[in-house]
Design a protein around this motif. Structure first.
Motif, PDB file in Angstrom:
ATOM      1  N   ALA A   1       0.852  -1.197   0.000  1.00 37.44           N
ATOM      2  CA  ALA A   1       0.000   0.000   0.000  1.00 37.44           C
ATOM      3  C   ALA A   1       0.885   1.243   0.000  1.00 37.44           C
ATOM      4  O   ALA A   1       1.993   1.221   0.556  1.00 37.44           O
ATOM      5  CB  ALA A   1      -0.905  -0.010   1.228  1.00 37.44           C
ATOM      6  N   PRO A   2       0.420   2.336  -0.587  1.00 36.52           N
ATOM      7  CA  PRO A   2       1.223   3.567  -0.598  1.00 36.52           C
ATOM      8  C   PRO A   2       1.640   4.021   0.805  1.00 36.52           C
ATOM      9  O   PRO A   2       2.716   4.576   0.979  1.00 36.52           O
ATOM     10  CB  PRO A   2       0.295   4.598  -1.250  1.00 36.52           C
ATOM     11  CG  PRO A   2      -0.653   3.799  -2.064  1.00 36.52           C
ATOM     12  CD  PRO A   2      -0.838   2.504  -1.313  1.00 36.52           C
ATOM     13  N   GLU A   3       0.800   3.765   1.789  1.00 37.61           N
ATOM     14  CA  GLU A   3       1.111   4.200   3.154  1.00 37.61           C
ATOM     15  C   GLU A   3       1.880   3.154   3.951  1.00 37.61           C
ATOM     16  O   GLU A   3       2.043   3.277   5.162  1.00 37.61           O
ATOM     17  CB  GLU A   3      -0.150   4.631   3.885  1.00 37.61           C
ATOM     18  CG  GLU A   3      -1.252   3.600   3.960  1.00 37.61           C
ATOM     19  CD  GLU A   3      -2.258   3.674   2.830  1.00 37.61           C
ATOM     20  OE1 GLU A   3      -3.443   3.928   3.097  1.00 37.61           O
ATOM     21  OE2 GLU A   3      -1.885   3.463   1.684  1.00 37.61           O
TER      22      GLU A   3
ATOM     23  N   GLN B   1      -2.223  -3.835  -0.441  1.00 34.88           N
ATOM     24  CA  GLN B   1      -3.543  -3.437  -0.904  1.00 34.88           C
ATOM     25  C   GLN B   1      -3.940  -4.259  -2.118  1.00 34.88           C
ATOM     26  O   GLN B   1      -3.114  -4.675  -2.908  1.00 34.88           O
ATOM     27  CB  GLN B   1      -3.604  -1.955  -1.237  1.00 34.88           C
ATOM     28  CG  GLN B   1      -2.868  -1.549  -2.484  1.00 34.88           C
ATOM     29  CD  GLN B   1      -3.056  -0.079  -2.817  1.00 34.88           C
ATOM     30  OE1 GLN B   1      -3.680   0.671  -2.085  1.00 34.88           O
ATOM     31  NE2 GLN B   1      -2.509   0.342  -3.926  1.00 34.88           N
TER      32      GLN B   1
ATOM     33  N   ARG C   1     -10.040   0.097  -1.922  1.00 41.24           N
ATOM     34  CA  ARG C   1      -8.751  -0.502  -1.565  1.00 41.24           C
ATOM     35  C   ARG C   1      -8.972  -1.435  -0.388  1.00 41.24           C
ATOM     36  O   ARG C   1      -9.458  -1.016   0.656  1.00 41.24           O
ATOM     37  CB  ARG C   1      -7.736   0.578  -1.196  1.00 41.24           C
ATOM     38  CG  ARG C   1      -7.419   1.484  -2.358  1.00 41.24           C
ATOM     39  CD  ARG C   1      -6.282   2.461  -2.091  1.00 41.24           C
ATOM     40  NE  ARG C   1      -6.317   3.067  -0.776  1.00 41.24           N
ATOM     41  CZ  ARG C   1      -5.248   3.174   0.029  1.00 41.24           C
ATOM     42  NH1 ARG C   1      -4.072   2.719  -0.332  1.00 41.24           N
ATOM     43  NH2 ARG C   1      -5.371   3.746   1.200  1.00 41.24           N
TER      44      ARG C   1
ATOM     45  N   SER D   1     -11.327   4.472  -2.920  1.00 47.32           N
ATOM     46  CA  SER D   1     -10.044   4.977  -3.411  1.00 47.32           C
ATOM     47  C   SER D   1      -9.910   6.492  -3.300  1.00 47.32           C
ATOM     48  O   SER D   1      -8.797   7.020  -3.323  1.00 47.32           O
ATOM     49  CB  SER D   1      -9.821   4.535  -4.857  1.00 47.32           C
ATOM     50  OG  SER D   1     -10.838   5.060  -5.690  1.00 47.32           O
TER      51      SER D   1
ATOM     52  N   TRP E   1      -5.123   8.553   2.445  1.00 44.07           N
ATOM     53  CA  TRP E   1      -4.327   7.416   2.901  1.00 44.07           C
ATOM     54  C   TRP E   1      -4.340   7.361   4.415  1.00 44.07           C
ATOM     55  O   TRP E   1      -4.542   8.365   5.096  1.00 44.07           O
ATOM     56  CB  TRP E   1      -2.897   7.544   2.415  1.00 44.07           C
ATOM     57  CG  TRP E   1      -2.740   7.367   0.933  1.00 44.07           C
ATOM     58  CD1 TRP E   1      -3.698   7.004   0.027  1.00 44.07           C
ATOM     59  CD2 TRP E   1      -1.548   7.564   0.189  1.00 44.07           C
ATOM     60  NE1 TRP E   1      -3.176   6.961  -1.230  1.00 44.07           N
ATOM     61  CE2 TRP E   1      -1.845   7.304  -1.165  1.00 44.07           C
ATOM     62  CE3 TRP E   1      -0.264   7.932   0.521  1.00 44.07           C
ATOM     63  CZ2 TRP E   1      -0.891   7.384  -2.166  1.00 44.07           C
ATOM     64  CZ3 TRP E   1       0.689   8.021  -0.483  1.00 44.07           C
ATOM     65  CH2 TRP E   1       0.371   7.740  -1.810  1.00 44.07           C
TER      66      TRP E   1
END
Length: 109
Positions: free
Chosen positions: A54-56, A66, A77, A95, A99
């Motif tokens: 996941a981006p975070e 994710q 997500r 989405s 985040w």
């Protein structure tokens, strides 16, 4: 190896909230959305590491992955972590939502 998949209370509440919102607008679609979401989550039993981080992910002490469910403006997500032989679905978020920060992981099942 088959993994066990469990959803946290937070993820269950988020799924219920999204389903209720959809049901008010389009009951037939909401039921289809829910069934397909549950089917998608169940696929995490096999090869959950196929999903991207996941981006975070860097904001957390454990690996957060994710899985994107849906199309177009209706993407969600599915955020999860793997602990041993169990996949824990932590959140199911639209989405367009911001985040997560490191404080928003639900440790309870």
């Amino acid at each position: 190896m088959a993994f066990q998949v469990r959803t946290t209370r937070t993820a269950n509440a988020e799924i219920e909230k999204a389903y209720s919102w959809l049901k008010e607008r389009n009951p037939v679609y909401a039921d289809k959305w829910f069934r397909e979401l549950m089917d998608t989550i169940a696929t995490l039993q096999e090869k959950p590491r196929r999903c991207a981080l996941a981006p975070e992910n860097d904001a957390f002490t454990e690996e957060i992955r994710q899985f994107i469910y849906g199309k177009s403006r209706n993407k969600y997500r599915i955020l999860f972590t793997i602990r041993g032989d169990t996949v824990f679905v932590l959140h199911v978020r639209h989405s367009s939502q911001a985040w997560l920060t490191g404080e928003e992981v639900d440790e309870e099942e």
